[in-house]
Design a protein around this motif. Structure first.
Motif, short mmCIF file in Angstrom:
data_model
loop_
_atom_site.label_atom_id
_atom_site.label_comp_id
_atom_site.label_asym_id
_atom_site.label_seq_id
_atom_site.Cartn_x
_atom_site.Cartn_y
_atom_site.Cartn_z
N LYS A 199 61.68 47.64 -8.55
CA LYS A 199 61.93 46.12 -8.50
C LYS A 199 60.64 45.54 -8.21
CE LYS A 199 66.14 44.67 -7.52
NZ LYS A 199 67.30 44.80 -6.64
N GLU A 245 69.49 46.75 3.31
CA GLU A 245 70.14 46.77 2.13
C GLU A 245 69.10 47.35 1.17
OE1 GLU A 245 73.32 45.59 0.68
OE2 GLU A 245 74.12 44.17 2.36
N VAL A 246 67.86 46.73 1.35
CA VAL A 246 66.80 47.14 0.13
C VAL A 246 66.41 48.80 0.52
CG1 VAL A 246 64.64 46.43 -0.59
CG2 VAL A 246 65.88 44.89 0.15
N ILE A 305 65.99 39.87 1.46
CA ILE A 305 67.18 39.43 1.77
C ILE A 305 68.11 38.57 0.81
CG2 ILE A 305 66.70 36.78 2.29
CD1 ILE A 305 68.40 39.20 4.96
N GLN A 309 67.85 51.78 -0.57
CA GLN A 309 67.92 52.43 -2.00
C GLN A 309 67.08 53.25 -1.96
OE1 GLN A 309 67.47 48.74 -4.17
NE2 GLN A 309 68.85 47.82 -3.01
N GLU A 335 69.13 40.52 -1.40
CA GLU A 335 69.87 41.54 -1.78
C GLU A 335 71.49 41.29 -1.16
OE1 GLU A 335 69.45 44.87 -3.34
OE2 GLU A 335 67.36 45.05 -3.35
N VAL A 336 71.19 40.71 -0.03
CA VAL A 336 72.46 40.57 0.90
C VAL A 336 73.22 39.32 0.48
CG1 VAL A 336 73.11 40.12 3.18
CG2 VAL A 336 71.31 41.53 2.85
N LYS A 345 80.90 42.75 6.05
CA LYS A 345 79.96 43.45 6.58
C LYS A 345 79.34 42.83 8.04
CE LYS A 345 77.29 45.96 4.40
NZ LYS A 345 76.36 46.32 3.19
N TYR A 346 79.05 41.53 8.04
CA TYR A 346 78.49 40.79 8.98
C TYR A 346 79.50 40.05 9.97
CZ TYR A 346 74.22 42.15 6.19
OH TYR A 346 73.32 42.82 5.74
N LYS A 366 73.41 51.12 8.30
CA LYS A 366 74.84 50.07 8.14
C LYS A 366 74.40 48.99 6.73
CE LYS A 366 75.72 49.78 13.15
NZ LYS A 366 75.83 49.14 14.29
N ARG A 367 73.37 49.39 6.10
CA ARG A 367 73.03 48.56 4.92
C ARG A 367 73.04 47.00 5.54
NH1 ARG A 367 72.78 50.41 -0.45
NH2 ARG A 367 73.71 52.83 -0.57
N LYS A 368 72.40 46.68 6.34
CA LYS A 368 72.30 45.41 7.01
C LYS A 368 71.05 44.93 6.66
CE LYS A 368 75.78 43.94 10.23
NZ LYS A 368 75.92 43.88 11.76
N GLY A 369 70.84 43.58 6.21
CA GLY A 369 69.73 42.67 6.13
C GLY A 369 68.77 43.56 5.09
N ILE A 370 67.57 43.62 5.67
CA ILE A 370 66.55 44.38 4.95
C ILE A 370 66.86 45.80 4.66
CG2 ILE A 370 64.86 44.97 6.75
CD1 ILE A 370 64.08 43.21 3.56
N TYR A 378 74.10 37.55 13.20
CA TYR A 378 73.10 38.38 12.52
C TYR A 378 72.16 37.56 12.01
CZ TYR A 378 70.39 41.47 9.76
OH TYR A 378 69.43 42.37 9.33
N LEU A 389 69.63 49.43 10.41
CA LEU A 389 69.63 48.58 9.56
C LEU A 389 70.10 49.25 7.87
CD1 LEU A 389 67.08 45.95 10.21
CD2 LEU A 389 69.43 45.97 10.59
#
Lengths: 594, 594
Positions: free
Chosen positions: A399, A387-388, B385, A391, B387-388, B399-400, A381-385, B360, A378
């Motif tokens: 944040k 993405e957080v 989520i 970082q 962030e997405v 992306k998805y 691929k910076r997917k879903g959580i 997804y 995840l």
């Protein structure tokens, strides 16, 4: 005796051009190769405050000066750039066969600049560069890239380094991978390569590397290695390797556990070197190395080279994970996606703590093996959580809260040593040139693992400085961290193999020069004293168990130690070198005292 | 008769400076005020390809030319900038009391440029600007800002516009809010303001706005309003407002449902204007407006002005949500965080479809009211989520997956009208200057809601062009969309109140000039024919139910309609105006034919 080819290969991705230029010998004389020489080039070529993920950043690939010779433990390739994780100068090293191959190509190093619009891979044969389209590689894992490129190039002699999806997606803790399991791990070099759309480099050297009087050199090397390399100071790397530290750290109360909330792990025996050695299948060495620290293990079908101590602690005990198979699998997935297990392990541990403290529900708690194993994909691929989590700890803490237990300095997450159990480590982390790093100074070796009192600041600044100068020099000459050396050893070593006479003091100063070079780079970026501090947890939360139970570092003590450190370095209270020191080190033109 | 003050207030946030400059009268003569004049200034002042979230972008606040007079429905403030959602030119309008207040301050408009390092709010009294620190406002909702600023400034006469957390966090569909519930909603103006660290503007005008022969003007205005404004063409805005469209759209089979998978909603009666009117508590008008379309409702303790049709459809039926209280609460939360309900509603619907298709798991499905209500906060704060979702439909689809049902054009999400049930709407969306927008042309009024065959491309290009030119002109003069006008009405209106004679044809050309100005801006950014297309769903998926059952727009038909549109506009096949047209419109210096 000169150990240089005299050639630097400069590659521009924006224009798909390359040229061979002369090595700057006067820099090489002062800074050798690897880290020091790379720092000198980078500080010359990069304007301050450039975007590390913009086209102005560069990737400098410099081998050690003995890479390609039969001298054991000298096959580290150092990669120098500006870090997207920390905005500091960054050098990150990797073993394997690349450093020697670069020498065999007739090169002292490679500088990659500019940025491609479309995915590209570089095929380098000696000083010839071909720019190939790499759409067919984009998205592939580092493992798949190695196999695919060998298939495409129809030649197994290429040495390959590549990024996975994490680098492509600019994850600030993505790494470079070579030989499947070897990483230039820290600080986000993968993202720099990804930002340039450079998926991989395949290099083949056919020139060999000529040294003067080779027979004599070989004989000297054999003698030296037998005596100095193959002795008890180093052989632990062969027999147990870094996992041996798990037991040491646990019994000394410095094993990071549950995001540094504790410093012992009840299930540490499940992840120690004995457990790993039971699964050992074969070993592997970098080019020309007699220590052969690489360990391939197999656990219930999971095959991997590793895991090393940093992964076992930070992605193991620190996440509350004790299952060796799970940690190994996690490690392997990270290798494939090109993720730094230290930074990712910390990031997971941090959001686990945030979740358990009800600060935000990331859906994962300490010991949750199932979700833990899903995270690398995840993130990469910076997917879903992901993405957080992509970082990193600092950005997440800004944040979601929890800055006081965000275990990072300058944006780089903590390695596997609890500073409250070895106070010198806090200084080592905080004054490291690239953020919290254990490879610049490792005072814990003398403190919790040695004879020094770990719970005092006494003498620690001096110790950290000595080790930083030494490690800077070793990384410039290109000697592996696993080969134990002091300044005296180094002086003898250089006399023997480079016919260069130095006193220990002179070498100390050479290391100091490199260290100050890194500091100047970071000062230009705006770093000052305030950036040289660990998070509040280190100053406030007493460790709850183990040998360092009840310990924390009083803030005032830390302040004192940091001031002493600056003082001994002849830096002012903001960490800026004074003019006399700069002149003494011949660096006064690189930093304007303000 | 001149309706201008002749003064533009220019404010530079980087230097905390301001100055009063002369209005460019020759531009005002061609482009009036609002949108047209703003476009002219923006195209002059912005270099192509600047970063919309960088300091080079500007925020232009231009009232309509009759704002501040007693002419009903002329109190729209137009805000012009480069959109971070689409990279196109953007104008977004908002009602309330700001437009008139700017005139009362003796200004024809305000241009904000540069960028502050720290949060700031502007206090403007006439042509005086004070730059105040705004740390105490940062993080507050738009509602809290209005209350807090009134408390701080100790004067209720300020008119305030502000951003919420969404703007601060640069969400590309964040908006500006005034009077608690009025939004300049689309295209991410909130993010532009956030990027400049500008939290709010409070403005007070004490000069009044003088016009020639005021008594005569007032009398003419009263007569005109009685006859033209207060008639059946407009009074629906007072009685029912936009929610009346729910029933029309449902029975015509154009009500977006479940991410445009269907075009009728079984529970539409729960969200129609009858249901809303049952909850009506009070009404509100913008400055000087007799239509008073603002409707305050209360449902089980939830008090809100709204929701309007776009929210009811896109954040209601399109998300499978039928509970009026939930939609109202969602709307209110969006207003407080400063989020565009159209773009967010689409984004939620899109990830609901991705989830239901197992592409997804975003943890939310159609009709999941509980999670739906949690999303605005997560998006505005870019948490978890959020962030997405904060990236909007286009970026998520890249992306998805799901590009073919990513209901957006140029990055702007679809409004609440199903184009397969009114084919002209596809062209209206695709050729709109700011991405998929229903306010530039609304051919559905003649198609599904009128007498034209909705399932043909015949005559649609011409209709769309006429409406685009008219709306461009109305937005420049500053007449509210709820006041129905054709070119003939407009000619009479301008003769009466501006003593300016125009034929319908001349006004058509004035609108055309503004429209071409927007096109030139977008061409300079690189937009071409390929960008003027809706997603594949419109071309491939037949609607499954309702009056337009089985309908889709064959791609070849769409191509033909688009070519016809270009042709009628005297644009080439890539959508570039030909030289004759540019000369005819006096725009030839603004675009180099390549």
């Amino acid at each position: 005796m000169s150990i240089y080819t005299g050639n630097i290969l400069r590659i521009n991705l924006s224009y798909e051009k390359f040229n061979l230029e002369k090595l700057n010998f006067s820099w090489a004389e002062n800074f050798y190769g690897g880290k020091g020489l790379g720092f000198r080039y980078l500080i010359e070529e990069l304007a301050p405050k450039i975007d590390p993920l913009g086209k102005d950043n560069k990737l400098i690939f410099f081998p050690g000066i003995f890479s390609g010779t039969p001298l054991s433990s000298s096959s580290k390739l150092c990669i120098i750039t500006k870090s997207p994780a920390t905005q500091t100068i960054l050098d990150s090293s990797v073993g394997g066969f690349l450093a020697s191959e670069i020498k065999f190509a007739g090169l002292d190093g490679i500088i990659v600049e500019g940025s491609s619009i479309k995915p590209v891979f570089l095929e380098i044969i000696n000083a010839e560069v071909k720019f190939h389209k790499a759409e067919f590689l984009w998205g592939l894992s580092t493992h798949e890239v190695e196999y695919k490129l060998r298939e495409t190039l129809k030649d197994d002699n290429y040495k390959i380094i590549s990024i996975g999806a994490a680098g492509e997606n600019l994850v600030p803790y993505s790494c470079l991978t070579t030989e499947l399991y070897r990483q230039a791990g820290r600080g986000g070099i993968g993202a720099v390569m990804g930002s340039k759309k450079l998926k991989a480099i395949a290099i083949k050297g056919t020139k060999g590397f000529k040294i003067d009087r080779p027979k004599e050199f070989l004989k000297k090397a054999q003698n030296y290695i037998n005596k100095k390399s193959l002795n008890k100071n180093n052989l632990w790397a062969y027999t147990d390797g870094t996992p041996i530290i798990i037991s040491m750290a646990n019994s000394s109360g410095v094993l990071p556990t549950r995001n540094f909330q504790m410093a012992t792990f009840r299930q540490s025996e499940k992840i120690n070197s004995q457990s790993i050695n039971q699964k050992l299948k074969k070993r592997k060495a970098c080019f020309g190395c007699v220590l052969a620290c690489g360990k391939f293990i197999e656990i219930d079908g999971v095959k991997i080279e590793g895991p090393e101590y940093e992964t076992l602690s930070i992605a193991g005990s620190n996440c509350g994970i004790s299952d060796l198979k799970a940690i190994s699998l996690f490690n392997k997935i990270c290798d494939q996606y090109g993720l730094d297990t230290i930074s990712l392990g910390n990031t997971i541990a941090f959001v686990m703590e945030l979740t358990e403290r009800n600060m935000y529900d990331f859906g994962i708690k300490f010991g949750d093996q199932e979700n833990y194993l899903k995270i690398p994909e995840l993130v990469a691929k910076r997917k879903g959580i992901g993405e957080v989590l992509a970082q990193g700890v600092r950005a997440i803490s800004e944040k979601y809260g929890g800055r006081e237990f965000a275990m990072q300095i300058k944006g780089l997450e903590f390695p596997g040593y609890e500073p409250r159990g070895s106070w010198g480590m806090s200084l080592a982390y905080a004054t490291s040139d690239r953020g919290a790093c254990h490879l610049r100074a490792w005072p814990i070796g003398e403190e919790a693992f040695g004879d020094l009192d770990p719970f005092t600041i006494e003498g620690k600044a001096e110790l950290v400085i000595k080790e930083q100068n030494l490690s800077a020099l070793k990384s410039s000459i290109g000697i592996c961290d696993f080969w134990s050396f002091d300044f005296k050893d180094l002086a003898k070593f250089l006399e023997l193999f480079l016919e260069e006479k130095n006193t220990s003091e002179e070498l100390f100063k050479k290391g100091e020069r490199i260290w100050n070079l890194g500091r100047i780079f970071n000062l230009r970026e705006g770093f000052r004293r305030k950036d040289d501090y660990p998070p509040e947890r280190i100053f406030k939360d007493p460790l709850p168990n183990g040998k360092a139970k009840g310990k924390f570092i009083p803030k005032a003590e830390y302040d004192k130690m940091l001031s002493e450190y600056y003082n001994l370095r002849a830096w002012n209270e903001e960490g800026i070198p004074n003019l006399e020191k700069l002149k003494e080190l011949n660096l006064e033109t690189l930093w304007k005292i303000s």
